[in-house]
Design a protein around this motif. Structure first.
Motif, PDB file in Angstrom:
ATOM      1  N   LEU A  20       0.821  -1.209   0.000  1.00 39.93           N
ATOM      2  CA  LEU A  20       0.000   0.000   0.000  1.00 39.93           C
ATOM      3  C   LEU A  20       0.855   1.260   0.000  1.00 39.93           C
ATOM      4  O   LEU A  20       1.799   1.381   0.784  1.00 39.93           O
ATOM      5  N   ASP A  27      -7.116   6.761  -5.735  1.00 35.75           N
ATOM      6  CA  ASP A  27      -7.332   5.446  -5.138  1.00 35.75           C
ATOM      7  C   ASP A  27      -7.364   4.461  -6.297  1.00 35.75           C
ATOM      8  O   ASP A  27      -8.218   4.568  -7.178  1.00 35.75           O
ATOM      9  N   LEU A  29      -5.895   0.230  -7.807  1.00 36.63           N
ATOM     10  CA  LEU A  29      -5.108  -0.998  -7.752  1.00 36.63           C
ATOM     11  C   LEU A  29      -4.309  -1.059  -9.042  1.00 36.63           C
ATOM     12  O   LEU A  29      -4.835  -0.773 -10.117  1.00 36.63           O
ATOM     13  N   ALA A  44      -1.285  -1.177  -4.443  1.00 38.91           N
ATOM     14  CA  ALA A  44      -2.470  -0.359  -4.216  1.00 38.91           C
ATOM     15  C   ALA A  44      -2.050   1.040  -3.795  1.00 38.91           C
ATOM     16  O   ALA A  44      -1.040   1.216  -3.108  1.00 38.91           O
ATOM     17  N   VAL A  46      -3.858   4.715  -2.202  1.00 39.20           N
ATOM     18  CA  VAL A  46      -5.041   5.385  -1.665  1.00 39.20           C
ATOM     19  C   VAL A  46      -4.692   6.828  -1.331  1.00 39.20           C
ATOM     20  O   VAL A  46      -3.542   7.152  -1.048  1.00 39.20           O
ATOM     21  N   ASN A  56      -5.800   2.124   5.883  1.00 41.05           N
ATOM     22  CA  ASN A  56      -6.260   0.736   5.892  1.00 41.05           C
ATOM     23  C   ASN A  56      -7.743   0.649   5.535  1.00 41.05           C
ATOM     24  O   ASN A  56      -8.156  -0.210   4.754  1.00 41.05           O
ATOM     25  N   LEU A  59      -8.172   1.215   1.890  1.00 41.63           N
ATOM     26  CA  LEU A  59      -7.747   0.022   1.157  1.00 41.63           C
ATOM     27  C   LEU A  59      -8.840  -1.046   1.191  1.00 41.63           C
ATOM     28  O   LEU A  59      -9.151  -1.655   0.158  1.00 41.63           O
TER      29      LEU A  59
END
Length: 107
Positions: A20, A27, A29, A44, A46, A56, A59
């Motif tokens: 992450l 945001d 992937l 990922a 964010v 978290n 995510l």
């Protein structure tokens, strides 16, 4: 040698390995990657900051939406304060595995 899988199938769902990057512009992937030690993970990003679990939670929401499961079915089970995390996603393991394999191919 084939890279390690980014997920592991369990009885009630799957565990997914993620790297992450918080405080990103978007945001999203970004597919699978392999680290220098040979471990594979989904990348990922964010926008949330890594404070009070905000990154978290973002995510969990992002992965849930991408796989078509509620955010409540996704939880960080390891690496809560690390960039490398393990997410547990509850649901049908075969269906989730297909969705994760599609996410791996994103770039």
């Amino acid at each position: 040698m084939q890279p390690a899988a980014v997920f592991r199938i369990g009885r009630e769902g799957v565990d997914v390995f993620v790297r992450l990057t918080p405080k990103s512009a978007l945001d999203r992937l970004e597919g699978a990657d392999t680290s220098a030690d040979g471990r594979s993970h989904l990348k990922a990003r964010v926008r949330a900051v890594p404070e009070n679990g905000a990154a978290n939670k973002a995510l969990e929401k992002l992965v849930g939406k991408a796989l078509g499961v509620p955010a409540s079915a996704v939880s960080v089970i390891a690496g809560g304060t690390s960039r490398l995390k393990t997410l547990r996603i509850l649901g049908d393991p075969a269906t989730l595995a297909k969705g994760i394999e599609a996410l791996e191919r994103r770039s």
